[in-house]
Design an enzyme around this catalytic site. Structure first.
Site, PDB file in Angstrom:
ATOM      1  N   LYS A 138     -51.414 -54.193  64.954  1.00  0.00           N
ATOM      2  CA  LYS A 138     -50.493 -52.952  64.333  1.00  0.00           C
ATOM      3  C   LYS A 138     -50.372 -52.076  65.083  1.00  0.00           C
ATOM      4  CE  LYS A 138     -49.837 -52.781  60.182  1.00  0.00           C
ATOM      5  NZ  LYS A 138     -51.187 -54.218  59.999  1.00  0.00           N
TER       6      LYS A 138
ATOM      7  N   ARG B 233     -45.161 -49.552  52.803  1.00  0.00           N
ATOM      8  CA  ARG B 233     -46.481 -51.416  52.539  1.00  0.00           C
ATOM      9  C   ARG B 233     -45.481 -51.414  51.557  1.00  0.00           C
ATOM     10  NH1 ARG B 233     -50.870 -49.635  55.671  1.00  0.00           N
ATOM     11  NH2 ARG B 233     -52.862 -50.801  55.174  1.00  0.00           N
TER      12      ARG B 233
ATOM     13  N   ARG C  39     -63.688 -56.269  64.060  1.00  0.00           N
ATOM     14  CA  ARG C  39     -63.098 -55.194  64.143  1.00  0.00           C
ATOM     15  C   ARG C  39     -65.226 -53.857  63.616  1.00  0.00           C
ATOM     16  NH1 ARG C  39     -57.857 -52.281  63.070  1.00  0.00           N
ATOM     17  NH2 ARG C  39     -58.484 -52.741  59.875  1.00  0.00           N
TER      18      ARG C  39
ATOM     19  N   ARG D 208     -64.648 -47.476  59.415  1.00  0.00           N
ATOM     20  CA  ARG D 208     -63.794 -47.991  58.657  1.00  0.00           C
ATOM     21  C   ARG D 208     -65.377 -48.644  57.287  1.00  0.00           C
ATOM     22  NH1 ARG D 208     -58.033 -49.022  59.521  1.00  0.00           N
ATOM     23  NH2 ARG D 208     -58.185 -49.888  57.494  1.00  0.00           N
TER      24      ARG D 208
ATOM     25  N   ARG E 108     -57.019 -56.149  50.251  1.00  0.00           N
ATOM     26  CA  ARG E 108     -55.522 -55.778  51.272  1.00  0.00           C
ATOM     27  C   ARG E 108     -55.468 -56.143  51.544  1.00  0.00           C
ATOM     28  NH1 ARG E 108     -59.902 -53.228  55.843  1.00  0.00           N
ATOM     29  NH2 ARG E 108     -57.541 -53.000  56.901  1.00  0.00           N
TER      30      ARG E 108
HETATM   31  P1  AMP Z   1     -54.216 -49.342  57.663  1.00  0.00           P
HETATM   32  O1  AMP Z   1     -54.758 -48.502  58.755  1.00  0.00           O
HETATM   33  O2  AMP Z   1     -52.849 -49.703  58.040  1.00  0.00           O
HETATM   34  O3  AMP Z   1     -54.949 -50.534  57.778  1.00  0.00           O
HETATM   35  O4  AMP Z   1     -53.989 -48.090  56.645  1.00  0.00           O
HETATM   36  C1  AMP Z   1     -55.705 -48.214  55.405  1.00  0.00           C
HETATM   37  C2  AMP Z   1     -55.195 -48.000  54.127  1.00  0.00           C
HETATM   38  O5  AMP Z   1     -54.674 -46.554  54.161  1.00  0.00           O
HETATM   39  C3  AMP Z   1     -54.886 -48.828  53.013  1.00  0.00           C
HETATM   40  O6  AMP Z   1     -55.256 -49.641  53.209  1.00  0.00           O
HETATM   41  C4  AMP Z   1     -54.375 -48.321  52.181  1.00  0.00           C
HETATM   42  O7  AMP Z   1     -55.297 -47.777  50.702  1.00  0.00           O
HETATM   43  C5  AMP Z   1     -53.499 -46.836  52.857  1.00  0.00           C
HETATM   44  N1  AMP Z   1     -52.706 -46.707  53.480  1.00  0.00           N
HETATM   45  C6  AMP Z   1     -52.320 -46.626  54.447  1.00  0.00           C
HETATM   46  N2  AMP Z   1     -50.565 -46.757  53.846  1.00  0.00           N
HETATM   47  C7  AMP Z   1     -50.447 -46.854  53.036  1.00  0.00           C
HETATM   48  C8  AMP Z   1     -49.162 -47.277  52.679  1.00  0.00           C
HETATM   49  N3  AMP Z   1     -48.303 -46.743  53.618  1.00  0.00           N
HETATM   50  N4  AMP Z   1     -49.363 -46.482  51.568  1.00  0.00           N
HETATM   51  C9  AMP Z   1     -50.305 -46.942  50.820  1.00  0.00           C
HETATM   52  N5  AMP Z   1     -51.487 -46.837  51.092  1.00  0.00           N
HETATM   53  C10 AMP Z   1     -51.405 -46.660  53.041  1.00  0.00           C
END
Ligand code: AMP
Length: 193
Positions: free
Chosen positions: A13, A88, A127, A135, A146
């Protein structure tokens, strides 16, 4: 143009959103990036979010909806945006609908990037190596969490948009360029329609 990119962690994404930004002159609103920036800055929201992110769980809906409401109200969002990592949950999707309605805006497309779990595990491991473990949530245990959160809470978001007739699904397996071409094909169909 206002787009949503949906898909599991590691589906690409963020990478695809960056390409769309360069090509279409719209902003990328990545909630994961926003939370990581808030955590790095040590803000109260960031500190709370960090612990949740490190466990691979979701930050509460009300916090996320407020972040997106604030961010989409910024002038640079006026020309359009790509949401990457939001919504999400179905509750977030409903809140986004209400927000867009209030702003008298609508979504042009919701694109789900499909990749099977086994390949995601491989990609995230790659990654983690590339970024030198930048990360904290890119490790095997947190990734498993996740992914299970994705299937339980985020996959229903794709179903939500499918019921509205808005969902387009693309195959996320292949090179970055191949996946980008699939997205572009889809978007040109949307803009021609
Ligand atoms: P990402 O970079 O999109 O994989 O997001 C990393 C982490 O941020 C996720 O595993 C969640 O803990 C948190 N997070 C990101 N976006 C959301 C969202 N829309 N709702 C809830 N938690 C989020």
């Amino acid at each position: 143009m206002r787009l949503i990119l949906l898909g599991p962690p590691g589906a690409g994404k963020g990478t695809q959103a960056q390409r769309l930004v360069a090509k279409h002159g719209i902003v990328q609103l990545s909630t994961g990036e926003m939370l990581r920036a808030a955590a790095a800055a040590g803000t109260p929201v960031g500190n709370r979010a960090k612990a949740i992110m490190d466990r691979g769980e979701l930050v509460p809906d009300d916090v996320m909806v407020q972040i997106i409401a604030d961010r989409t109200a910024q002038p640079d969002s006026a020309r359009g945006f790509i949401l990457d990592g939001f919504p999400r949950t179905v509750a977030q999707a409903e809140a986004l609908d209400a927000l867009l309605e209030k702003m008298r805006q609508s979504l042009d497309s919701v694109i789900e990037i499909k990749v099977e779990d086994a390949l995601l595990v491989e990609r995230i491991a790659g990654r983690a190596k590339e970024t030198g473990g930048a990360r904290a949530d890119d490790n095997a245990d947190t990734l498993r969490k996740r992914l299970s959160v994705y299937w339980a809470q985020t996959k229903p978001v794709a179903d939500y948009y499918a019921r509205k007739g808005m969902l387009k699904v693309i195959d996320g397996v292949g090179s970055v360029e191949e996946v980008a071409a699939r997205i572009e094909d889809l978007l040109s169909a949307v803009t021609e329609a």
